[in-house]
Design a protein around this motif. Structure first.
Motif, PDB file in Angstrom:
ATOM      1  N   CYS A   1      15.545  59.201 -72.284  1.00  0.00           N
ATOM      2  CA  CYS A   1      15.340  60.544 -71.753  1.00  0.00           C
ATOM      3  C   CYS A   1      13.855  60.885 -71.852  1.00  0.00           C
ATOM      4  CB  CYS A   1      16.172  61.568 -72.529  1.00  0.00           C
ATOM      5  SG  CYS A   1      15.692  61.693 -74.261  1.00  0.00           S
ATOM      6  N   GLY A   2      13.509  62.036 -71.391  1.00  0.00           N
ATOM      7  CA  GLY A   2      12.124  62.491 -71.461  1.00  0.00           C
ATOM      8  C   GLY A   2      11.928  63.590 -72.486  1.00  0.00           C
ATOM      9  N   ASP A   3      12.861  63.713 -73.441  1.00  0.00           N
ATOM     10  CA  ASP A   3      12.738  64.757 -74.455  1.00  0.00           C
ATOM     11  C   ASP A   3      11.394  64.641 -75.171  1.00  0.00           C
ATOM     12  OD1 ASP A   3      15.284  65.367 -73.698  1.00  0.00           O
ATOM     13  OD2 ASP A   3      16.216  64.946 -75.631  1.00  0.00           O
ATOM     14  N   GLY A   4      10.752  65.765 -75.343  1.00  0.00           N
ATOM     15  CA  GLY A   4       9.447  65.777 -75.991  1.00  0.00           C
ATOM     16  C   GLY A   4       8.302  65.658 -75.007  1.00  0.00           C
ATOM     17  N   GLY A   5       8.616  65.348 -73.766  1.00  0.00           N
ATOM     18  CA  GLY A   5       7.571  65.179 -72.761  1.00  0.00           C
ATOM     19  C   GLY A   5       6.835  66.455 -72.422  1.00  0.00           C
ATOM     20  N   ASP A   6       7.546  67.583 -72.433  1.00  0.00           N
ATOM     21  CA  ASP A   6       6.876  68.844 -72.116  1.00  0.00           C
ATOM     22  C   ASP A   6       5.709  69.094 -73.061  1.00  0.00           C
ATOM     23  OD1 ASP A   6       8.560  69.330 -70.019  1.00  0.00           O
ATOM     24  OD2 ASP A   6       9.835  70.731 -71.106  1.00  0.00           O
ATOM     25  N   SER A   7       5.917  68.844 -74.327  1.00  0.00           N
ATOM     26  CA  SER A   7       4.832  69.024 -75.292  1.00  0.00           C
ATOM     27  C   SER A   7       3.727  68.002 -75.073  1.00  0.00           C
ATOM     28  CB  SER A   7       5.370  68.894 -76.722  1.00  0.00           C
ATOM     29  OG  SER A   7       6.292  69.913 -76.979  1.00  0.00           O
TER      30      SER A   7
ATOM     31  N   ARG B   1      19.028  60.039 -69.095  1.00  0.00           N
ATOM     32  CA  ARG B   1      19.199  61.478 -68.888  1.00  0.00           C
ATOM     33  C   ARG B   1      17.990  61.942 -68.077  1.00  0.00           C
ATOM     34  NH1 ARG B   1      18.451  64.025 -73.795  1.00  0.00           N
ATOM     35  NH2 ARG B   1      20.087  62.701 -74.587  1.00  0.00           N
ATOM     36  N   LEU B   2      18.229  62.247 -66.814  1.00  0.00           N
ATOM     37  CA  LEU B   2      17.151  62.504 -65.866  1.00  0.00           C
ATOM     38  C   LEU B   2      17.173  63.959 -65.426  1.00  0.00           C
ATOM     39  CD1 LEU B   2      14.917  61.053 -64.273  1.00  0.00           C
ATOM     40  CD2 LEU B   2      16.630  60.411 -62.598  1.00  0.00           C
TER      41      LEU B   2
END
Length: 175
Positions: free
Chosen positions: A116-122, A13-14
């Protein structure tokens, strides 16, 4: 590399953001035999469109890239009742649309894992931008540049500069 090692085919998921792009790049280097299919979803005429960046990341990773338009007016919100308890909040709209999209992809591109990159923003500090004015004021007081900083934070957080300044004062007094 360890997480990808057990898979022959994965779905990536990009979003086009830094976090998912880093994961996508890591999948490229994990091992040559893994087949990566990446996808991005977007809202036509939405506030932002990161498909350009998602395409660049997919191209770098050498993965097939799919794009799916999401229409808020046709999203089935009933799937949200199936969301179990979680320690992190779920972005309801994305969750509701993701399930159908990933099911559709699986029909023509079978996969055994999703990355995916979920959690990357934090992790990369994106969640702390709303504290920038408070920290600036704490270190510099109400000095030159605070209004400009509040205006920049307001643009990133979809609020008014005066709201950002007011929140900063509130944190100083009550927090």
């Amino acid at each position: 590399h360890t997480l990808a090692a057990g898979h022959d085919s994965v779905l990536m998921r990009l979003s086009g953001g830094l976090d998912s792009s880093v994961i996508s790049g890591c999948l490229r280097q994990s091992h040559a035999s893994i087949k990566v299919t990446s996808y991005a979803y977007f809202v036509a005429n939405g506030r932002s469109d990161e498909r350009r960046w998602a395409r660049l990341a997919a191209d770098y990773a050498g993965s097939e890239h799919l794009e799916f338009a999401m229409d808020p007016s046709s999203t089935n919100l009933e799937t949200l009742s199936l969301v179990g308890p979680t320690a992190t909040p779920v972005w309801a709209y994305a969750y509701a649309g993701r399930e159908a999209t990933e099911r559709e992809i699986s029909e023509s591109h079978p996969y055994t894992g999703i990355f995916c990159g979920d959690g990357g923003d934090s992790s990369f500090g994106a969640e702390c931008i709303s504290s920038a004015v408070f920290c600036f004021k704490r270190h510099n007081g109400f000095s030159r540049g605070i209004v400009q900083l509040a205006a920049r934070v307001a643009l990133r957080t979809n609020s008014l500069a005066w709201t950002v300044l007011g929140r900063s004062i509130y944190w100083r007094v009550f927090a």
